[in-house]
Design an enzyme around this catalytic site. Structure first.
Site, PDB file in Angstrom:
ATOM      1  N   ASN A   6       0.865  -1.187   0.000  1.00 38.98           N
ATOM      2  CA  ASN A   6       0.000   0.000   0.000  1.00 38.98           C
ATOM      3  C   ASN A   6       0.899   1.234   0.000  1.00 38.98           C
ATOM      4  O   ASN A   6       1.484   1.566   1.021  1.00 38.98           O
ATOM      5  CB  ASN A   6      -0.903  -0.018   1.239  1.00 38.98           C
ATOM      6  CG  ASN A   6      -1.733   1.247   1.347  1.00 38.98           C
ATOM      7  OD1 ASN A   6      -1.888   1.982   0.372  1.00 38.98           O
ATOM      8  ND2 ASN A   6      -2.276   1.503   2.526  1.00 38.98           N
ATOM      9  N   LYS A   8       0.039   4.292  -0.305  1.00 33.64           N
ATOM     10  CA  LYS A   8      -0.620   5.492   0.243  1.00 33.64           C
ATOM     11  C   LYS A   8      -0.375   6.685  -0.705  1.00 33.64           C
ATOM     12  O   LYS A   8      -0.264   6.484  -1.911  1.00 33.64           O
ATOM     13  CB  LYS A   8      -0.142   5.779   1.666  1.00 33.64           C
ATOM     14  CG  LYS A   8      -0.184   4.545   2.551  1.00 33.64           C
ATOM     15  CD  LYS A   8       0.017   4.845   4.002  1.00 33.64           C
ATOM     16  CE  LYS A   8       0.197   3.556   4.759  1.00 33.64           C
ATOM     17  NZ  LYS A   8      -0.110   3.677   6.170  1.00 33.64           N
ATOM     18  N   HIS A  91      -9.661   0.700   4.593  1.00 39.69           N
ATOM     19  CA  HIS A  91      -8.397   0.985   5.287  1.00 39.69           C
ATOM     20  C   HIS A  91      -8.679   1.958   6.433  1.00 39.69           C
ATOM     21  O   HIS A  91      -9.511   2.865   6.304  1.00 39.69           O
ATOM     22  CB  HIS A  91      -7.376   1.570   4.310  1.00 39.69           C
ATOM     23  CG  HIS A  91      -5.990   1.612   4.889  1.00 39.69           C
ATOM     24  ND1 HIS A  91      -5.587   2.597   5.768  1.00 39.69           N
ATOM     25  CD2 HIS A  91      -4.934   0.786   4.757  1.00 39.69           C
ATOM     26  CE1 HIS A  91      -4.339   2.366   6.130  1.00 39.69           C
ATOM     27  NE2 HIS A  91      -3.920   1.274   5.532  1.00 39.69           N
ATOM     28  N   GLU A  93      -7.183   4.454   7.482  1.00 38.38           N
ATOM     29  CA  GLU A  93      -7.008   5.881   7.165  1.00 38.38           C
ATOM     30  C   GLU A  93      -8.231   6.427   6.429  1.00 38.38           C
ATOM     31  O   GLU A  93      -8.574   7.604   6.562  1.00 38.38           O
ATOM     32  CB  GLU A  93      -5.703   6.079   6.373  1.00 38.38           C
ATOM     33  CG  GLU A  93      -4.492   5.884   7.283  1.00 38.38           C
ATOM     34  CD  GLU A  93      -3.219   5.413   6.610  1.00 38.38           C
ATOM     35  OE1 GLU A  93      -3.124   5.466   5.371  1.00 38.38           O
ATOM     36  OE2 GLU A  93      -2.315   4.955   7.340  1.00 38.38           O
ATOM     37  N   GLU A 167      -5.462  -5.254  10.506  1.00 37.55           N
ATOM     38  CA  GLU A 167      -4.473  -4.201  10.727  1.00 37.55           C
ATOM     39  C   GLU A 167      -4.811  -3.432  12.003  1.00 37.55           C
ATOM     40  O   GLU A 167      -5.662  -2.521  11.970  1.00 37.55           O
ATOM     41  CB  GLU A 167      -4.490  -3.214   9.560  1.00 37.55           C
ATOM     42  CG  GLU A 167      -4.183  -3.833   8.218  1.00 37.55           C
ATOM     43  CD  GLU A 167      -3.646  -2.789   7.246  1.00 37.55           C
ATOM     44  OE1 GLU A 167      -2.495  -2.949   6.832  1.00 37.55           O
ATOM     45  OE2 GLU A 167      -4.349  -1.820   6.956  1.00 37.55           O
ATOM     46  N   GLY A 173       2.083   2.270  10.599  1.00 36.66           N
ATOM     47  CA  GLY A 173       2.986   3.402  10.415  1.00 36.66           C
ATOM     48  C   GLY A 173       3.637   3.888  11.700  1.00 36.66           C
ATOM     49  O   GLY A 173       4.242   4.945  11.730  1.00 36.66           O
ATOM     50  N   SER A 208       3.272  -2.166  10.388  1.00 39.83           N
ATOM     51  CA  SER A 208       4.718  -2.100  10.585  1.00 39.83           C
ATOM     52  C   SER A 208       5.427  -3.424  10.284  1.00 39.83           C
ATOM     53  O   SER A 208       6.363  -3.805  10.996  1.00 39.83           O
ATOM     54  CB  SER A 208       5.053  -1.607  11.992  1.00 39.83           C
ATOM     55  OG  SER A 208       4.533  -0.301  12.186  1.00 39.83           O
TER      56      SER A 208
END
Ligand code: PEP
Length: 246
Positions: A6, A8, A91, A93, A167, A173, A208
């Protein structure tokens, strides 16, 4: 195993092209299936570089509607038009910064199916949920709400491939990785939950994942691969993660 990248909102056009070429080389020795989720403006580039390779690609989001007055959005059929096979749905985000709900995510997955796109559906708990012991409940709610809605909408007719990515939000991140015990517990829980809905799907871990922790994570029984964010932007590191997926 499936290793998904991904990107991003990262990389210049030049760097994106170079990284796609590296992925092409990495795939030559890979036993895992590779999927890369590029920014939408690089779909044509991905189609160019990755056609005739085994690396699949997709977009990081699509709109729930087929078409219409949605300035700035892109439809699932536009993504499919570039030869993409996949879209990332739900996701954290997108949930956090675009207020995406479990039902909206199901509608996006349904629209993706109607356009011939496969979906990676992301679930995961916040740090607060983890600390309060609510992780399993939160992930179970995300899975059941979205997947029941998606099952009802698609009416069993779709051939869409579904992959789940677990996740934990607090590990995305941040450099914090869930412990092997936490990953094992949640992956077993995700598989049991979807089995209860009559669904079998690979379950990826995301949060991560790096070259130095990938092999231990991939050795866990219910882990079928990884969704990799930051580490997917570095060809050397990504190739080590792919090599760990034997
Ligand atoms: C992600 O973006 O889905 C992700 C897992 O990111 P990172 O690997 O950087 O934690």
């Amino acid at each position: 195993m499936i290793i998904a990248a991904n990107w991003k909102m990262n990389l210049s056009r030049q760097n994106a092209g170079d990284l796609l070429k590296s992925y092409r080389d990495i795939s030559a020795d890979a036993s895992a299936s590779l999927i890369t989720f590029v920014p939408a403006c690089y779909l044509a580039l991905a189609e160019d570089v990755l056609s005739k390779t085994s690396v699949q690609f997709g977009a990081q989001d699509c709109h729930a509607a087929e078409k219409g007055a949605f300035t700035g959005d892109i439809s699932a059929s536009m993504i499919a038009d570039f030869g993409a096979g996949w879209v990332l749905c739900g996701h954290s985000e997108r949930r956090q910064y675009h207020a995406e709900t479990d039902n909206l995510i199901a509608e996006k997955m349904t629209q993706a199916a109607q356009s011939g796109l496969n979906a990676i559906f992301c679930v995961g708990e916040s740090h607060e949920d983890r600390l309060s012991g609510a992780s399993v409940d939160v992930v179970t709610r995300q899975l059941t709400t979205t997947l029941q809605h998606w099952q009802a909408a698609r009416g069993g007719r779709s051939t869409q491939s579904l992959v789940i990515a677990y996740e934990p939000i607090w590990a995305i991140g941040t450099g914090l990785v869930a412990s092997l015990e936490q990953i094992s517990e949640m992956h077993a829980g995700v598989k049991a939950c979807i089995a209860g809905l009559g669904i079998t799907a690979p379950v990826l871990y995301g949060g991560s994942v790096k070259p130095d922790n990938a092999a231990d994570i991939f050795a866990l029984a219910d882990v079928d691969g990884a969704l990799v964010g930051g580490a997917s932007l570095d060809a050397e590191g990504f190739s080590q993660i792919v090599a760990a997926a034997r």
